[in-house]
Design an enzyme around this catalytic site. Sequence first.
Site, PDB file in Angstrom:
ATOM      1  N   GLU A   1       5.670 -12.184  52.429  1.00 43.31           N
ATOM      2  CA  GLU A   1       4.318 -11.525  52.235  1.00 43.31           C
ATOM      3  C   GLU A   1       4.323 -11.128  52.642  1.00 43.31           C
ATOM      4  OE1 GLU A   1       1.791 -14.677  51.104  1.00 43.31           O
ATOM      5  OE2 GLU A   1      -0.081 -12.800  49.621  1.00 43.31           O
TER       6      GLU A   1
ATOM      7  N   LYS B   1       0.704  -8.892  43.806  1.00 41.44           N
ATOM      8  CA  LYS B   1       0.169 -10.292  43.190  1.00 41.44           C
ATOM      9  C   LYS B   1      -0.694 -10.152  42.228  1.00 41.44           C
ATOM     10  CE  LYS B   1      -1.027 -13.770  46.220  1.00 41.44           C
ATOM     11  NZ  LYS B   1      -1.117 -14.388  47.964  1.00 41.44           N
TER      12      LYS B   1
ATOM     13  N   CYS C   1       2.770 -15.231  46.646  1.00 41.85           N
ATOM     14  CA  CYS C   1       2.932 -16.592  47.708  1.00 41.85           C
ATOM     15  C   CYS C   1       1.844 -17.307  46.165  1.00 41.85           C
ATOM     16  CB  CYS C   1       1.639 -15.907  48.901  1.00 41.85           C
ATOM     17  SG  CYS C   1       1.296 -17.277  49.545  1.00 41.85           S
TER      18      CYS C   1
END
Length: 319
Positions: free
Chosen positions: A47, A127, A172
């Site tokens: 990430e 995300k 994540c």
Amino acid sequence: MARTVVVGAAQMGPIQRHQGREAVVERLLVLMRKAKDEGCELVVFPELALTTFFPRWYMPAQDEVDAFFEERMPSPATQPLFVEARKLGIGFHLGYAELERVGDSVRRFNTAILVDRTGRIVGKYRKIHLPGHDSYEPWRPFQHLEKRYFEPGDLGFPTLSAHGGTVGMLICNDRRWPEAFRVLGLQGVELVLIGYNTPALYPAAPSNSRLVDYHNHLSLKAGAYQNGTWVVAVAKAGKEEGCDLIGGSCIVSPTGEIVAEARTLDDELITAECDLDRCQDIKGHIFNFARHRRPENYALISAPTPQAQLASNHKGVAK
Ligand code: CDV
């Protein structure tokens, strides 16, 4: 014909603030070439892999924040990755901070892309689960301002056909949410690519810090097993600007077993042969969704969070 993909998880050691994109891309190229030498057809980077993990700082000036974002992909600084991927015939996955201009408005996302073996972007994910907070919180030893610097992804949880199978991406904090894995699982995902930056200290509940590595692997193994998918999870690790980030990059089989795991907190490549047909051992039996799911009982999962739960979440310090 066997559907085996040799995948490399290219963990990165820390990136300090003064290190420019060019130096970082050089490190990524070293890892990419190593992956090719070890027979990989896909290499996965973390990430926000091009800069230090900047949400740890409160920066009132938007210009200062935007210096961490990419307005173009590829850009002159990142183009060498695309050129090398094409030359070597290797795909890659890369996380970065994306700045998108639409007319007069600017949007910012925490993004990952999948690039194929010809150097073409074939998939993008933004995300969805942004952890942390949106304003300066002086009690914290370091900030986690993802909610300030990014908006939640607007692309859903897409899958795509690549490397002979069905591929999805999470970023994540998404890996901790069974719903995120399940939405990919319901699309038949066979290979989930995940980059992460996870501080070793969890300031909001410091007694849980001893469990940070455990919770990382617990989430990855559960997501893999419960959806019958390979998972490739890749850290940016080590002491970055005084903040310790966990390592533990790993490749998890559809049975929830870690088959390769990083041992350092530095730039390190681990690889595994992922036989995508092994997903069927889980998808066709214990988690045969068509036979065993009971979605008529799951309405709460996709409904807004109930009021009683909201009230209990607001007790104690803000997370
Ligand atoms: N980059 C992240 O999303 N990090 C979170 C931390 C803040 C808990 C994670 O879930 O690992």
